[in-house]
Design a protein around this motif. Structure first.
Motif, PDB file in Angstrom:
ATOM      1  N   UNK A   1       0.795  -1.102   0.121  1.00 20.14           N
ATOM      2  CA  UNK A   1      -0.046   0.061   0.040  1.00 20.14           C
ATOM      3  C   UNK A   1       0.871   1.127  -0.051  1.00 20.14           C
ATOM      4  N   UNK A   2       2.157   1.339   0.650  1.00 20.20           N
ATOM      5  CA  UNK A   2       2.829   2.260   0.680  1.00 20.20           C
ATOM      6  C   UNK A   2       3.450   2.597  -0.702  1.00 20.20           C
ATOM      7  N   UNK A   3       3.474   1.457  -1.653  1.00 19.97           N
ATOM      8  CA  UNK A   3       4.513   1.546  -2.766  1.00 19.97           C
ATOM      9  C   UNK A   3       3.155   2.418  -3.899  1.00 19.97           C
ATOM     10  N   UNK A   4       1.800   1.842  -3.324  1.00 18.41           N
ATOM     11  CA  UNK A   4       0.886   2.270  -4.290  1.00 18.41           C
ATOM     12  C   UNK A   4       0.610   3.745  -3.910  1.00 18.41           C
ATOM     13  N   UNK A   5       0.708   3.904  -2.859  1.00 20.40           N
ATOM     14  CA  UNK A   5       0.460   5.474  -2.511  1.00 20.40           C
ATOM     15  C   UNK A   5       1.692   6.396  -2.978  1.00 20.40           C
ATOM     16  N   UNK A   6       2.825   6.047  -3.037  1.00 22.55           N
ATOM     17  CA  UNK A   6       4.006   6.900  -3.436  1.00 22.55           C
ATOM     18  C   UNK A   6       3.989   6.748  -5.094  1.00 22.55           C
ATOM     19  N   UNK A   7       3.466   5.719  -5.647  1.00 20.10           N
ATOM     20  CA  UNK A   7       3.179   5.737  -7.051  1.00 20.10           C
ATOM     21  C   UNK A   7       2.183   6.584  -7.481  1.00 20.10           C
ATOM     22  N   UNK A   8       1.083   6.584  -6.840  1.00 20.80           N
ATOM     23  CA  UNK A   8       0.133   7.536  -7.210  1.00 20.80           C
ATOM     24  C   UNK A   8       0.558   9.031  -6.941  1.00 20.80           C
ATOM     25  N   UNK A   9       0.968   9.380  -5.976  1.00 26.07           N
ATOM     26  CA  UNK A   9       1.518  10.645  -5.389  1.00 26.07           C
ATOM     27  C   UNK A   9       2.561  11.254  -6.577  1.00 26.07           C
ATOM     28  N   UNK A  10       3.422  10.100  -7.386  1.00 24.13           N
ATOM     29  CA  UNK A  10       4.251  10.754  -7.972  1.00 24.13           C
ATOM     30  C   UNK A  10       3.749  10.780  -9.349  1.00 24.13           C
ATOM     31  N   UNK A  11       2.420  10.386  -9.633  1.00 25.13           N
ATOM     32  CA  UNK A  11       2.057  10.549 -10.862  1.00 25.13           C
ATOM     33  C   UNK A  11       0.847  11.606 -10.943  1.00 25.13           C
ATOM     34  N   UNK A  12       0.431  12.175  -9.964  1.00 18.01           N
ATOM     35  CA  UNK A  12      -0.169  13.133  -9.869  1.00 18.01           C
ATOM     36  C   UNK A  12       0.187  14.628  -9.774  1.00 18.01           C
TER      37      UNK A  12
END
Length: 89
Positions: free
Chosen positions: A6-17
């Motif tokens: 979930x931390x990886x998904x959050x960081x990936x989402x944050x980096x693409x927004x």
């Protein structure tokens, strides 16, 4: 292990927004110091009618605007420090 996923998904989402925020900070960062992504998106939206680019850009800019606002708000303290160091005298 589930936490890391979930931390990886959050960081990936944050980096693409907040694409405008990221692009503005990587390029013409000296043009805007406060909310550079939001200002860049607003400039592109206001100048879009005078250019001959595709009309598919407008919805993407409108979708990106709230994410840029959030990212610019999170990075506001860093922007203030950078501005205070590089402020014109």
């Amino acid at each position: 292990m589930k936490r890391y996923k979930w931390a990886g998904i959050f960081l990936l989402t944050l980096s693409t927004t907040g694409c405008s925020s990221v692009i503005t900070r990587a390029g013409e960062y000296d043009k805007y110091y406060v909310y550079p992504g939001v200002r860049s998106s607003a400039d592109q939206l206001s100048n879009h009618g005078s250019t001959s680019s595709s009309s598919s850009v407008n919805p993407l800019l409108i979708i990106d605007l709230p994410f840029s606002f959030v990212l610019d708000t999170v990075l506001l303290p860093a922007d203030a420090i950078i501005y205070s160091i590089n402020a014109p005298e």
